[in-house]
Design an enzyme around this catalytic site. Structure first.
Site, PDB file in Angstrom:
ATOM      1  N   ARG A 235       0.866  -1.175   0.000  1.00 25.10           N
ATOM      2  CA  ARG A 235       0.000   0.000   0.000  1.00 25.10           C
ATOM      3  C   ARG A 235       0.903   1.226   0.000  1.00 25.10           C
ATOM      4  O   ARG A 235       1.950   1.248   0.678  1.00 25.10           O
ATOM      5  CB  ARG A 235      -0.901   0.034   1.237  1.00 25.10           C
ATOM      6  CG  ARG A 235      -2.107  -0.886   1.162  1.00 25.10           C
ATOM      7  CD  ARG A 235      -3.136  -0.396   0.138  1.00 25.10           C
ATOM      8  NE  ARG A 235      -4.329  -1.223   0.079  1.00 25.10           N
ATOM      9  CZ  ARG A 235      -4.507  -2.253  -0.770  1.00 25.10           C
ATOM     10  NH1 ARG A 235      -3.551  -2.581  -1.620  1.00 25.10           N
ATOM     11  NH2 ARG A 235      -5.647  -2.920  -0.770  1.00 25.10           N
ATOM     12  N   GLU A 264      -3.408   7.892  -4.239  1.00 24.48           N
ATOM     13  CA  GLU A 264      -3.821   7.427  -5.576  1.00 24.48           C
ATOM     14  C   GLU A 264      -5.083   8.183  -6.010  1.00 24.48           C
ATOM     15  O   GLU A 264      -5.927   8.467  -5.170  1.00 24.48           O
ATOM     16  CB  GLU A 264      -4.091   5.909  -5.528  1.00 24.48           C
ATOM     17  CG  GLU A 264      -2.808   5.151  -5.229  1.00 24.48           C
ATOM     18  CD  GLU A 264      -2.988   3.629  -5.185  1.00 24.48           C
ATOM     19  OE1 GLU A 264      -4.100   3.148  -5.481  1.00 24.48           O
ATOM     20  OE2 GLU A 264      -2.011   2.951  -4.855  1.00 24.48           O
ATOM     21  N   HIS A 282      -1.010   0.564  -9.721  1.00 23.64           N
ATOM     22  CA  HIS A 282      -1.684  -0.357  -8.784  1.00 23.64           C
ATOM     23  C   HIS A 282      -2.296  -1.543  -9.548  1.00 23.64           C
ATOM     24  O   HIS A 282      -3.495  -1.825  -9.423  1.00 23.64           O
ATOM     25  CB  HIS A 282      -2.754   0.386  -7.964  1.00 23.64           C
ATOM     26  CG  HIS A 282      -3.104  -0.322  -6.672  1.00 23.64           C
ATOM     27  ND1 HIS A 282      -3.537   0.332  -5.540  1.00 23.64           N
ATOM     28  CD2 HIS A 282      -3.076  -1.643  -6.353  1.00 23.64           C
ATOM     29  CE1 HIS A 282      -3.781  -0.551  -4.574  1.00 23.64           C
ATOM     30  NE2 HIS A 282      -3.510  -1.761  -5.054  1.00 23.64           N
TER      31      HIS A 282
HETATM   32  C1  DGY Z   1      -5.556  -5.770  -3.113  1.00 21.11           C
HETATM   33  O1  DGY Z   1      -6.278  -6.723  -3.402  1.00 21.11           O
HETATM   34  O2  DGY Z   1      -5.468  -5.371  -1.959  1.00 21.11           O
HETATM   35  C2  DGY Z   1      -4.756  -5.140  -4.198  1.00 21.11           C
HETATM   36  O3  DGY Z   1      -4.161  -3.970  -3.812  1.00 21.11           O
HETATM   37  C3  DGY Z   1      -5.579  -4.932  -5.448  1.00 21.11           C
HETATM   38  O4  DGY Z   1      -5.833  -6.141  -5.998  1.00 21.11           O
END
Ligand code: DGY
Length: 321
Positions: A235, A264, A282
């Site tokens: 993240r 983002e 992402h």
């Molecule tokens: C998640 O699933 O947490 C990813 O960041 C996106 O698929």
């Protein structure tokens, strides 16, 4: 019963829902604004939501009929789990199905940043390449180097295990030891500082929580080798992005491969101008297998919630006790 899906997901999931429910899908290929989200969920019996939707007390106050919220993501920092638990509203995520895809993307970023693939590609496309040169695009060798894996959960472990073919020395940091990494790779669990100081490549695989926000900050970057490459597919806020821009600019570290950002869809000011960063939007889980799997999981979780059963990937199972 009515299901609201906050953005179009692969048909594999929608096809599971349609026979049982009246399914409405956001027709626009963009996240809903907060006002749109709140307006759409007022009469929903269940919501299939995304990591871009904040699922909090205001949402629960609005969607008073909702019997559950199924996140189309493994990460669930967008959901107020404590508040949902207090109200006995089930929440779910989509673990496992995106582990391989995310681990592969971390490797793609690691290789691209280490071997300067994107910079090289740009030179070829510009028509400016003047022919082979001994000093052109020299990067970092991966085989035999030291790999630092921050977080040895599902994705961190899958990422680490894929290093076997490159004969790497593997260091990792986690609250708990990972027997599989230790047995199969001879990996060593070390402190974060030791990992940062000794690794040639550092890849981040921790969830975003209060304790991991800016885990990689200016001080952490300062501990890394000048030749090191940082990869983040977890993240955005786990890395202090402004500090990363400075570190890449000033040569504190050599390069970075980044899939996730603090705010983002924007990247930190200055990041995109740097030649020594490879950026993806992402998309670490964006493979056919993974995204279909996420859709199927989210749908099955929702079907269980609406039938009053505990969903397979429940984030707050204590509400069923
Ligand atoms: C998640 O699933 O947490 C990813 O960041 C996106 O698929």
């Amino acid at each position: 019963m009515k299901i609201y899906v906050t953005r179009k997901i692969p048909e594999a999931g929608l096809a599971l829902l349609r026979p049982h429910f009246d399914v409405e899908v956001n027709p626009e290929d963009r996240p809903l604004s907060r006002a749109e989200l709140l307006a759409k969920i007022v009469d929903a019996d269940g919501v299939l939501c995304l990591l871009t939707d904040r699922i909090d007390a205001e949402v629960f106050d609005t969607a008073t009929k909702a019997r559950g919220f199924a996140n189309y993501a493994v990460g669930y920092d967008n959901m107020d789990v404590a508040e949902a638990t207090r109200r006995k509203i089930p929440l779910s995520n989509t673990p496992d199905v995106l582990t391989t895809a995310t681990a592969e993307m971390a490797w793609a970023l690691l290789f691209s940043a280490a071997r300067r693939v994107v910079e090289s590609d740009a030179v070829m496309r510009s028509g400016e390449w003047k022919g082979w040169g001994p000093l052109q695009f020299i990067g970092q060798e991966i085989t035999g180097a030291t790999l630092g894996v921050i977080g040895s959960g599902r994705i961190g472990k899958a990422f680490a295990l894929k290093s076997a073919g490159f004969g790497m020395k593997v260091l990792y940091t986690d609250e708990y030891p990972c027997a599989e990494m230790e047995e199969r790779l001879g990996a060593r669990r070390v402190s974060l500082n030791e990992l940062l100081e000794q690794s040639d490549f550092v890849s981040v695989h921790v969830p975003l929580m209060p304790g991991t926000r800016h885990l990689i900050d200016e001080a952490a970057l300062g501990r890394m080798k000048k030749t090191a490459v940082l990869v983040n597919t977890s993240r955005g806020p786990v890395v202090d992005e402004a500090a990363l821009v400075r570190a890449l600019h000033d040569g504190v570290i050599a390069a970075a491969g980044i899939d996730v950002y603090e705010a983002e869809p924007k990247a930190a000011e200055g990041l995109a101008a740097l030649p020594n960063v490879v950026m993806t939007p992402h998309t670490a889980s964006a493979t056919v297998v993974s995204r279909n799997g996420m859709a199927v999981k989210a749908a099955n979780n929702l079907i269980a919630m609406l039938a009053g059963r505990r969903p397979p990937d429940c984030l707050n199972p204590e509400i069923y006790l």
